[in-house]
Design a protein around this motif. Structure first.
Motif, PDB file in Angstrom:
ATOM      1  N   LYS A 108       0.828  -1.212   0.000  1.00 26.96           N
ATOM      2  CA  LYS A 108       0.000   0.000   0.000  1.00 26.96           C
ATOM      3  C   LYS A 108       0.863   1.264   0.000  1.00 26.96           C
ATOM      4  N   GLY A 109       0.491   2.209  -0.829  1.00 23.82           N
ATOM      5  CA  GLY A 109       1.190   3.489  -0.881  1.00 23.82           C
ATOM      6  C   GLY A 109       2.363   3.509  -1.853  1.00 23.82           C
ATOM      7  N   THR A 110       2.722   2.348  -2.385  1.00 18.53           N
ATOM      8  CA  THR A 110       3.885   2.286  -3.284  1.00 18.53           C
ATOM      9  C   THR A 110       3.643   3.115  -4.550  1.00 18.53           C
ATOM     10  N   PHE A 111       2.496   2.893  -5.157  1.00 15.64           N
ATOM     11  CA  PHE A 111       2.198   3.561  -6.424  1.00 15.64           C
ATOM     12  C   PHE A 111       2.328   5.079  -6.285  1.00 15.64           C
ATOM     13  N   ARG A 112       1.667   5.634  -5.247  1.00 17.97           N
ATOM     14  CA  ARG A 112       1.629   7.101  -5.104  1.00 17.97           C
ATOM     15  C   ARG A 112       3.046   7.671  -4.966  1.00 17.97           C
ATOM     16  N   LYS A 113       3.859   7.007  -4.147  1.00 17.03           N
ATOM     17  CA  LYS A 113       5.215   7.511  -3.913  1.00 17.03           C
ATOM     18  C   LYS A 113       6.051   7.432  -5.201  1.00 17.03           C
ATOM     19  N   VAL A 114       5.892   6.336  -5.917  1.00 17.19           N
ATOM     20  CA  VAL A 114       6.690   6.164  -7.141  1.00 17.19           C
ATOM     21  C   VAL A 114       6.289   7.213  -8.183  1.00 17.19           C
ATOM     22  N   ILE A 115       4.991   7.394  -8.376  1.00 13.37           N
ATOM     23  CA  ILE A 115       4.544   8.369  -9.382  1.00 13.37           C
ATOM     24  C   ILE A 115       5.002   9.780  -9.002  1.00 13.37           C
ATOM     25  N   ASP A 116       4.880  10.128  -7.722  1.00 19.29           N
ATOM     26  CA  ASP A 116       5.339  11.463  -7.287  1.00 19.29           C
ATOM     27  C   ASP A 116       6.837  11.625  -7.558  1.00 19.29           C
ATOM     28  N   ASN A 117       7.598  10.574  -7.315  1.00 20.23           N
ATOM     29  CA  ASN A 117       9.045  10.662  -7.555  1.00 20.23           C
ATOM     30  C   ASN A 117       9.370  10.773  -9.042  1.00 20.23           C
TER      31      ASN A 117
END
Ligand code: SF4
Ligand code: SF4
Length: 376
Positions: free
Chosen positions: A129-138
């Motif tokens: 959970k939360g992986t997608f959001r962090k990766v896209i923001d980066n």
């Protein structure tokens, strides 16, 4: 030559197809003839000047940072980028720590391969959970900060993946669209997962029909927009057909042009063969990068296969370790054959588009052995 530089065996994620599978598979040995060193150092233990000297001997040396998660060893990565001068640097990362690396380093990568499996729900299901959001923001951040190299979405696919839907999503979503995508099947890596999975049914009802549809869509895009999208499995196979390439060797380059350097400095045919002493090919301190022994697929099941010349054997690690039975692995080979057929069926349209000038032969060029295995 290409070398994966394994900076660490540690990872900051616990993905279902990697950490999750290893929990279910922990008692599986490789068999008597493959002794594995489970006591390798977690992080690089050789001297960076040794890597510098090694790389200097090959004018085409390409170094790809790899792990575990290589950005957990960002200081070592910076040191290597400061002291070693290869033709290109690349990185294969889960993307979570990309914001911690200064643009003066990030912007020097020729290619960044980032693990993402498709839309948020699916990526977080596989990767936490939360992986997608962090990766896209980066990824947005590194683009804003000036990264202009190739950014490849690296999908791992298995039964929960609708390949057609997820590739379209990665291409078309409004927030961050990729123009380069590669996918790899989670198949043949673990010893006892086939029995508890639904692999065959998924390939027949979802994956193979999805690949066929993607091949048609890919050529439709060429026709409509004059664009050859870098959907690597399709691109690599079509490029081979267009250039009449015969007798492809292992298409990831594993064992003959794309090796890996372990944390202890020993060189192995591919990063997944970590610790397999029988396949140590020399040490970074003393080896000549241009004279490393080559390792090819063994006889079964590939040597008599009708599509070996285009498949190349798919994966050296699975060919050597034979973790799935012959029967189970034949289901993987079925997907390879269907993929090749899907591209072959589109070749007349592609050739016509090239003749008409809608697209060019050069649109199919790519940096081979860039971490995309071509045959998923
Ligand atoms: S399709 Fe299967 S048997 Fe044939 S070459 Fe590829 S991996 Fe080997
Ligand atoms: S496809 Fe197989 S041999 Fe090639 S890099 Fe991946 S695990 Fe290694």
């Amino acid at each position: 030559m290409f070398f994966h530089v394994i900076l660490t065996s540690e990872c900051n994620l616990q993905c279902k197809y990697c950490f999750g599978e290893s929990l279910e598979d922990f008692d599986e040995a490789f068999g008597d003839d493959i002794e594995v060193d489970y006591n390798l150092p977690k992080n690089v233990s050789y001297e960076i000047p040794q890597l510098e000297k090694f790389c200097r001997q090959d004018p085409d040396c390409v170094l790809t940072f790899y792990g575990g998660e290589p950005l957990l060893q960002a200081e070592k990565l910076r040191q290597i980028m400061d002291e070693v001068v290869p033709k290109h640097f690349m990185i294969q990362t889960n993307g979570l720590l990309l914001d911690k690396l200064e643009p003066k380093y990030t912007n020097r990568f020729h290619t960044i391969l980032v693990s993402i499996d498709g839309e948020e729900a699916l990526t977080d299901y596989y990767r936490g959970k939360g992986t997608f959001r962090k990766v896209i923001d980066n990824l947005k951040l590194i683009r804003q900060n000036g990264f202009e190299g190739e950014l490849i979405a690296r999908m791992t696919v298995m039964e929960q993946t609708d390949i057609q839907k997820q590739v379209h999503w990665l291409l078309d979503n409004r927030e961050f669209s990729f123009s380069s995508i590669h996918w790899q099947l989670n198949a043949g890596f673990w010893g006892n997962d086939y029995q508890r999975r639904n692999f065959e049914e998924w390939t027949q009802t979802s994956y193979v029909p999805g690949v066929r549809a993607l091949a048609r869509f890919w050529v439709d895009e060429m026709q409509l927009k004059g664009t050859v999208l870098k959907l690597y499995p399709l691109l690599g196979i079509a490029e081979s057909f267009l250039n009449d390439e015969k007798d492809c060797l292992m298409r990831c380059g594993g064992g003959w042009i794309n090796y890996a350097i372990q944390t202890d400095g020993n060189i192995i045919p591919c990063p997944t063969m970590w610790g397999m002493k029988k396949y140590y090919l020399g040490h970074v301190a003393t080896a000549n990068p241009l004279a490393l022994k080559k390792i090819f697929v063994s006889e079964k099941p590939c040597v008599k296969c009708q599509i070996l010349s285009i498949c190349g054997g798919r994966c050296l690690y699975t060919n050597i370790t034979r973790r799935w039975s012959d029967e189970a692995y034949s289901k993987v080979c079925y997907t390879v054959a269907q993929l090749v057929e899907s591209v072959k069926a589109e070749m007349p349209r592609i050739e016509e588009l090239i003749r008409n000038g809608k697209i060019k032969l050069g649109d199919f060029d790519y940096l081979k052995y860039n971490g995309c295995e071509i045959i998923p």
